[in-house]
Scaffold this motif. Structure first.
Motif, PDB file in Angstrom:
ATOM      1  N   THR A   1      16.954   2.859  -4.642  1.00 39.84           N
ATOM      2  CA  THR A   1      17.110   2.446  -6.039  1.00 39.84           C
ATOM      3  C   THR A   1      16.026   1.474  -6.455  1.00 39.84           C
ATOM      4  N   GLU A   2      15.745   0.479  -5.580  1.00 37.25           N
ATOM      5  CA  GLU A   2      14.746  -0.529  -5.929  1.00 37.25           C
ATOM      6  C   GLU A   2      13.327   0.045  -5.969  1.00 37.25           C
ATOM      7  N   GLY A   3      13.146   1.256  -5.403  1.00 35.86           N
ATOM      8  CA  GLY A   3      11.826   1.860  -5.383  1.00 35.86           C
ATOM      9  C   GLY A   3      11.416   2.491  -6.698  1.00 35.86           C
ATOM     10  N   LYS A   4      12.394   2.761  -7.571  1.00 38.29           N
ATOM     11  CA  LYS A   4      12.086   3.440  -8.834  1.00 38.29           C
ATOM     12  C   LYS A   4      11.163   2.595  -9.717  1.00 38.29           C
ATOM     13  N   ALA A   5      11.332   1.260  -9.679  1.00 45.88           N
ATOM     14  CA  ALA A   5      10.495   0.387 -10.493  1.00 45.88           C
ATOM     15  C   ALA A   5       9.037   0.486 -10.052  1.00 45.88           C
ATOM     16  N   PHE A   6       8.789   0.506  -8.744  1.00 45.54           N
ATOM     17  CA  PHE A   6       7.403   0.582  -8.259  1.00 45.54           C
ATOM     18  C   PHE A   6       6.822   1.969  -8.512  1.00 45.54           C
ATOM     19  N   LEU A   7       7.652   2.985  -8.464  1.00 47.41           N
ATOM     20  CA  LEU A   7       7.184   4.336  -8.761  1.00 47.41           C
ATOM     21  C   LEU A   7       6.719   4.426 -10.211  1.00 47.41           C
ATOM     22  N   SER A   8       7.488   3.808 -11.103  1.00 48.98           N
ATOM     23  CA  SER A   8       7.095   3.758 -12.513  1.00 48.98           C
ATOM     24  C   SER A   8       5.801   2.955 -12.686  1.00 48.98           C
ATOM     25  N   PHE A   9       5.662   1.885 -11.898  1.00 48.07           N
ATOM     26  CA  PHE A   9       4.460   1.053 -11.935  1.00 48.07           C
ATOM     27  C   PHE A   9       3.231   1.875 -11.566  1.00 48.07           C
ATOM     28  N   LEU A  10       3.330   2.696 -10.549  1.00 43.36           N
ATOM     29  CA  LEU A  10       2.220   3.556 -10.131  1.00 43.36           C
ATOM     30  C   LEU A  10       1.830   4.535 -11.229  1.00 43.36           C
ATOM     31  N   GLU A  11       2.841   5.033 -11.953  1.00 44.46           N
ATOM     32  CA  GLU A  11       2.576   6.019 -13.003  1.00 44.46           C
ATOM     33  C   GLU A  11       1.897   5.399 -14.219  1.00 44.46           C
TER      34      GLU A  11
ATOM     35  N   GLU B   1       0.851  -1.184   0.000  1.00 41.30           N
ATOM     36  CA  GLU B   1       0.000   0.000   0.000  1.00 41.30           C
ATOM     37  C   GLU B   1       0.889   1.238   0.000  1.00 41.30           C
ATOM     38  N   VAL B   2       0.392   2.326  -0.594  1.00 44.02           N
ATOM     39  CA  VAL B   2       1.100   3.608  -0.499  1.00 44.02           C
ATOM     40  C   VAL B   2       0.791   4.201   0.871  1.00 44.02           C
ATOM     41  N   SER B   3       1.820   4.472   1.629  1.00 43.48           N
ATOM     42  CA  SER B   3       1.657   4.894   3.024  1.00 43.48           C
ATOM     43  C   SER B   3       0.920   6.234   3.142  1.00 43.48           C
ATOM     44  N   THR B   4       0.053   6.297   4.138  1.00 42.31           N
ATOM     45  CA  THR B   4      -0.622   7.557   4.490  1.00 42.31           C
ATOM     46  C   THR B   4      -0.186   8.014   5.883  1.00 42.31           C
ATOM     47  N   LEU B   5       0.850   7.381   6.447  1.00 37.76           N
ATOM     48  CA  LEU B   5       1.316   7.733   7.797  1.00 37.76           C
ATOM     49  C   LEU B   5       2.084   9.054   7.769  1.00 37.76           C
ATOM     50  N   PRO B   6       1.888   9.909   8.761  1.00 40.79           N
ATOM     51  CA  PRO B   6       2.550  11.224   8.788  1.00 40.79           C
ATOM     52  C   PRO B   6       4.081  11.124   8.786  1.00 40.79           C
ATOM     53  N   GLU B   7       4.627  10.106   9.465  1.00 40.25           N
ATOM     54  CA  GLU B   7       6.084  10.010   9.564  1.00 40.25           C
ATOM     55  C   GLU B   7       6.766   9.687   8.240  1.00 40.25           C
ATOM     56  N   HIS B   8       5.986   9.309   7.235  1.00 36.86           N
ATOM     57  CA  HIS B   8       6.569   8.966   5.944  1.00 36.86           C
ATOM     58  C   HIS B   8       6.444  10.093   4.924  1.00 36.86           C
ATOM     59  N   VAL B   9       5.764  11.182   5.284  1.00 37.59           N
ATOM     60  CA  VAL B   9       5.530  12.275   4.335  1.00 37.59           C
ATOM     61  C   VAL B   9       6.829  12.893   3.872  1.00 37.59           C
ATOM     62  N   LYS B  10       7.779  13.058   4.789  1.00 36.30           N
ATOM     63  CA  LYS B  10       9.047  13.715   4.437  1.00 36.30           C
ATOM     64  C   LYS B  10       9.854  12.919   3.422  1.00 36.30           C
ATOM     65  N   ASP B  11       9.616  11.612   3.322  1.00 31.68           N
ATOM     66  CA  ASP B  11      10.352  10.765   2.381  1.00 31.68           C
ATOM     67  C   ASP B  11       9.696  10.684   1.015  1.00 31.68           C
TER      68      ASP B  11
ATOM     69  N   LEU C   1      10.120   5.362  -2.162  1.00 33.55           N
ATOM     70  CA  LEU C   1      10.236   5.023  -3.578  1.00 33.55           C
ATOM     71  C   LEU C   1      11.185   5.950  -4.330  1.00 33.55           C
ATOM     72  N   LYS C   2      11.289   7.206  -3.931  1.00 30.12           N
ATOM     73  CA  LYS C   2      12.162   8.149  -4.645  1.00 30.12           C
ATOM     74  C   LYS C   2      13.594   8.110  -4.134  1.00 30.12           C
ATOM     75  N   LYS C   3      13.792   7.608  -2.907  1.00 34.31           N
ATOM     76  CA  LYS C   3      15.135   7.617  -2.316  1.00 34.31           C
ATOM     77  C   LYS C   3      15.884   6.309  -2.517  1.00 34.31           C
TER      78      LYS C   3
ATOM     79  N   PRO D   1       6.566   9.506  -1.648  1.00 32.69           N
ATOM     80  CA  PRO D   1       5.761   8.279  -1.751  1.00 32.69           C
ATOM     81  C   PRO D   1       6.520   7.089  -1.160  1.00 32.69           C
ATOM     82  N   SER D   2       5.859   6.364  -0.270  1.00 27.58           N
ATOM     83  CA  SER D   2       6.499   5.220   0.396  1.00 27.58           C
ATOM     84  C   SER D   2       5.550   4.032   0.409  1.00 27.58           C
TER      85      SER D   2
END
Length: 505
Positions: free
Chosen positions: A491-501, A426-436, A487-489, A438-439
């Motif tokens: 390396t392995e997160g870039k694939a899932f970020l592209s998947f979301l797009e 799931e894409v996190s909606t927790l406040p502590e992850h906002v600074k990072d 996902l943006k920070k 999409p997580s």
């Protein structure tokens, strides 16, 4: 001599394995021509040929003869004939011989068996080989198994040797009949003991293994109208199918699962695999997620009350639409899907433009960001591998350290729990992850098999999984925090970020 060999080669190129007179002739020729690479010994019925170089090499002078002698494969006759207990413990390749007085074969051909690719037989593997025929199954589903026992009188109280997958170790009858030359002794003994009739097996039971099973439609609601037949895949390694009503390429081949077992590198379909193939799309998932499934049922009237065939991991066995559009061996399914108007040609053309996926070490397929999947907690793996597939993209994605941790350098990564769960990203909606940015987080949806801790004195660094909660680990202050992947920070997160797009429902 060379002219004689050439003449013999053309005269005896196809020698039925179970014709007694021709068998003796082939044995005589084999003794004379064992050094010829061109001499062929084969089964006319199974259309299988193997060169003489496939046969075991002559025993070296002074090498002791094996003490593993097979007198019978019938359990009820073992005490009467005095069958000896055979010990194959820790052998990578165990050799057996037939009692010549027990068969009509005159050629002393050893039988070579192994436990698994690159793995010796386990310790204390002592017992006897025997023939097992699953009840209410066709002859082709028979197997040679190994019963563990210290004395032949304990046969009924013993238990079968288990494979690495936890199922009875066995050699399927269909594999023995069309198999390698080093199993010829098993073929001869099975025939001589009347366990099966070679002629009927070649034309009937073995025909079950090689015949084309008809596919009339992949629409469940049309099966009665189209006259779809129930087919049996039990004990088959590679099932041949034919789409009856389509033009072009009507044939396709399906396997249960790829893996390094037996000589074919394939696992056989399990017993009681009777039913029909049909097309399925999970509600709410995109069209590219379609798949062929196999519904277990004894007749079409029982389709709705039947259940889908499961693979060896306990998940639904299926042939993904991606494979159907990509691999020529499944082209018949593509033709049938178009004939049934279950998919459109434009979707298939788009899939064919995507990068191909290997089948030997498959990844899980995710067609939507929140698609559920099963996790076997006891699998010791540093990363869980996925393929993220949309109509216009295919990207590999690795999720690191899900339900595993590195205890120390010697042990490496270990999983502290056993059991099976269903989860989803799931894409996190927790406040502590906002600074990072999409997580990703991991939501545990369901406990499929009871979860238990398997590490002694475990500190519970990884929280025990509970349905409805997020996968969590301990922070430095000792409290649990949900695992997340920025996902943006990362390396392995870039694939899932592209998947979301790229994802479109």
């Amino acid at each position: 001599m060379m002219m004689a060999l050439q003449a013999l080669r053309h005269a005896t190129r196809r020698v039925p394995l179970f014709n007694a007179a021709e068998q003796r002739l082939s044995s005589h020729l084999l003794k004379r021509c064992a050094g010829s690479k061109d001499f062929l010994l084969g089964s006319k019925e199974a259309k299988y040929f193997s060169t003489a170089t496939d046969l075991p090499r002559p025993r070296r002078p002074g090498r002791p003869r094996t003490k593993r002698v097979i007198l019978t494969l019938k359990p009820e006759q073992m005490s009467e004939v005095g069958q000896n207990i055979c010990d194959v413990s820790k052998h990578s390749l165990a050799s057996f011989r037939l009692d010549k007085s027990a068969t009509s074969d005159e050629f002393d051909l050893p039988i070579f068996l192994w436990y698994a690719h690159g793995t010796p037989f386990p310790p204390n593997t002592k017992g006897v080989l025997y023939y097992h025929q699953p009840p209410s199954e066709p002859g082709v589903s028979g197997q040679v198994r190994f019963r563990l026992c210290d004395d032949i009188t304990e046969f009924s109280r013993g238990h079968d040797l288990q494979s690495k997958e936890g199922t009875p170790w066995n050699i399927p009858l269909s594999t023995i009949i069309r198999g390698r030359a080093s199993w010829q002794g098993l073929r001869v003994l099975l025939a001589d003991e009347g366990i099966f009739d070679p002629t009927s097996v070649a034309t009937a039971s073995l025909g079950e293994a090689f015949k084309s099973r008809s596919v009339m439609t992949l629409r469940p609601e049309k099966m009665v109208e189209k006259g779809q037949e129930i087919c049996s895949l039990s004990g088959i390694h590679n099932a041949r199918l034919r789409a009856v009503n389509v033009q072009g390429t009507p044939h396709m081949h399906v396997v249960y699962r790829h893996g390094y077992v037996a000589e074919h590198g394939l696992r056989a379909f399990p017993p009681n695999t009777r039913g029909v193939f049909y097309y399925h799309i999970q509600p709410g998932e995109p069209p590219i997620s379609g798949q062929i499934r196999f519904r277990i049922c004894n007749d079409l009237a029982g389709f709705a009350d039947g259940h889908d065939l499961l693979d060896s991991d306990g998940e639904t066995w299926n042939v993904p639409l991606y494979y159907i559009a990509t691999y020529e061996v499944l082209a018949g399914f593509e033709s049938q899907l178009l004939y049934d108007s279950l998919v459109d040609k434009e979707l298939l053309d788009d899939i064919k433009k995507l990068p191909q996926i290997g089948t030997i070490h498959p990844r899980r397929y995710l067609y939507s960001p929140t698609q559920p999947f099963v996790i076997d907690l006891q699998k010791q793996t540093k990363k869980r591998k996925f393929n993220l597939i949309t109509r216009h993209s295919r990207d590999p994605f690795d999720a690191h350290t899900l339900f595993c941790q590195r205890r120390d350098r010697e042990l490496g990564y270990v999983s502290p729990y056993a059991g099976r769960i269903r989860a989803r990203f799931e894409v996190s909606t927790l406040p502590e992850h906002v600074k990072d940015g999409p997580s990703l987080v991991l939501r545990i949806l369901e406990i499929l098999e009871p979860v238990e801790c398997v590490v002694k004195d475990y500190d519970y660094f990884i929280a025990p999984p509970k349905a409805g909660e997020l996968f969590s680990k301990k922070a430095r202050n000792g409290s649990y925090r949900p695992w997340h992947l920025a996902l943006k920070k990362r390396t392995e997160g870039k694939a899932f970020l592209s998947f979301l797009e790229h994802y479109k429902p």
